[in-house]
Design a protein around this motif. Structure first.
Motif, PDB file in Angstrom:
ATOM      1  N   ILE A 149      35.542  56.037  47.168  1.00 43.82           N
ATOM      2  CA  ILE A 149      36.411  56.274  46.000  1.00 43.82           C
ATOM      3  C   ILE A 149      36.365  54.834  45.243  1.00 43.82           C
ATOM      4  O   ILE A 149      37.032  54.767  44.174  1.00 43.82           O
ATOM      5  CB  ILE A 149      37.739  56.918  46.309  1.00 43.82           C
ATOM      6  N   LEU A 184      47.326  64.684  38.277  1.00 46.84           N
ATOM      7  CA  LEU A 184      46.313  63.949  38.710  1.00 46.84           C
ATOM      8  C   LEU A 184      45.109  64.495  39.414  1.00 46.84           C
ATOM      9  O   LEU A 184      44.256  64.077  40.171  1.00 46.84           O
ATOM     10  CB  LEU A 184      46.692  62.510  39.745  1.00 46.84           C
ATOM     11  N   LYS A 216      39.313  64.140  44.569  1.00 49.99           N
ATOM     12  CA  LYS A 216      38.251  62.901  45.023  1.00 49.99           C
ATOM     13  C   LYS A 216      38.764  62.138  46.254  1.00 49.99           C
ATOM     14  O   LYS A 216      38.066  61.914  47.192  1.00 49.99           O
ATOM     15  CB  LYS A 216      38.055  61.994  43.848  1.00 49.99           C
ATOM     16  N   VAL A 217      40.203  62.063  46.181  1.00 57.89           N
ATOM     17  CA  VAL A 217      40.981  61.453  47.563  1.00 57.89           C
ATOM     18  C   VAL A 217      40.651  62.454  48.779  1.00 57.89           C
ATOM     19  O   VAL A 217      40.303  61.962  49.671  1.00 57.89           O
ATOM     20  CB  VAL A 217      42.329  61.036  47.188  1.00 57.89           C
ATOM     21  N   ILE A 220      42.474  55.450  40.991  1.00 61.72           N
ATOM     22  CA  ILE A 220      41.406  55.847  40.762  1.00 61.72           C
ATOM     23  C   ILE A 220      41.476  56.004  39.210  1.00 61.72           C
ATOM     24  O   ILE A 220      40.398  55.578  38.223  1.00 61.72           O
ATOM     25  CB  ILE A 220      40.762  57.253  41.398  1.00 61.72           C
ATOM     26  N   ASP A 221      42.311  56.740  38.726  1.00 59.42           N
ATOM     27  CA  ASP A 221      42.765  57.114  37.174  1.00 59.42           C
ATOM     28  C   ASP A 221      42.754  55.516  36.421  1.00 59.42           C
ATOM     29  O   ASP A 221      42.158  55.472  35.523  1.00 59.42           O
ATOM     30  CB  ASP A 221      43.798  57.707  37.074  1.00 59.42           C
ATOM     31  N   ALA A 276      45.154  58.384  43.933  1.00 59.85           N
ATOM     32  CA  ALA A 276      44.743  59.206  42.759  1.00 59.85           C
ATOM     33  C   ALA A 276      44.986  58.117  41.469  1.00 59.85           C
ATOM     34  O   ALA A 276      43.999  58.278  40.310  1.00 59.85           O
ATOM     35  CB  ALA A 276      45.471  60.576  42.600  1.00 59.85           C
ATOM     36  N   GLU A 277      46.334  57.935  41.219  1.00 59.41           N
ATOM     37  CA  GLU A 277      46.412  56.877  40.076  1.00 59.41           C
ATOM     38  C   GLU A 277      45.643  55.603  40.134  1.00 59.41           C
ATOM     39  O   GLU A 277      45.251  55.025  39.093  1.00 59.41           O
ATOM     40  CB  GLU A 277      48.125  56.618  40.220  1.00 59.41           C
ATOM     41  N   TRP A 290      48.887  60.827  45.749  1.00 61.29           N
ATOM     42  CA  TRP A 290      49.025  60.635  44.462  1.00 61.29           C
ATOM     43  C   TRP A 290      48.978  59.225  44.077  1.00 61.29           C
ATOM     44  O   TRP A 290      48.365  59.078  42.872  1.00 61.29           O
ATOM     45  CB  TRP A 290      50.107  61.240  43.800  1.00 61.29           C
ATOM     46  N   TYR A 297      41.649  63.557  40.439  1.00 61.21           N
ATOM     47  CA  TYR A 297      41.446  62.387  41.087  1.00 61.21           C
ATOM     48  C   TYR A 297      41.902  62.723  42.669  1.00 61.21           C
ATOM     49  O   TYR A 297      41.592  61.989  43.560  1.00 61.21           O
ATOM     50  CB  TYR A 297      42.345  61.220  40.751  1.00 61.21           C
ATOM     51  N   SER A 302      39.328  54.124  35.997  1.00 60.55           N
ATOM     52  CA  SER A 302      38.102  54.554  35.394  1.00 60.55           C
ATOM     53  C   SER A 302      38.831  54.455  33.700  1.00 60.55           C
ATOM     54  O   SER A 302      37.705  54.961  33.075  1.00 60.55           O
ATOM     55  CB  SER A 302      38.334  56.162  35.843  1.00 60.55           C
TER      56      SER A 302
END
Length: 88
Positions: free
Chosen positions: A66, A19, A25-26, A83-84, A80-81, A77, A22, A87
């Motif tokens: 974010i 990830l 970004k975090v 955000i993924d 980040a998931e 993580w 992302y 998107s």
């Protein structure tokens, strides 16, 4: 007498590696783009220096940057998931 040198081992970074864009970004939203993180790194690891009111402000500020929910008890993580998923 010979001193025994302790070995330092990093926790796994499997989820972090998958990830990475992302994760960046975090970390940037939390104000620590330079940080080394592992699968065990949590949002609260970056908030401990602030008092409770300031931690709330920092989390809200990161959320605005974010665009996904973020909580002190989240693993980096996990955020980040989110955000993924958002998107795609």
């Amino acid at each position: 007498m010979k001193k025994k040198i302790k070995k330092i081992e990093l926790a796994s970074q499997n989820k972090i590696d998958k990830l990475q864009p992302y994760i960046d970004k975090v970390l940037k939203a939390l104000g620590h783009p330079e940080a080394l993180v592992t699968d065990e790194s949590m949002v609260c690891d970056f908030l401990d220096i602030f008092d409770k009111d300031e931690r709330v402000k920092q989390v809200k500020k990161a959320h605005k940057k974010i665009g996904v929910n973020i909580f002190p008890g989240d693993y980096i993580w996990e955020v980040a998931e989110r955000i993924d998923r958002k998107s795609t």
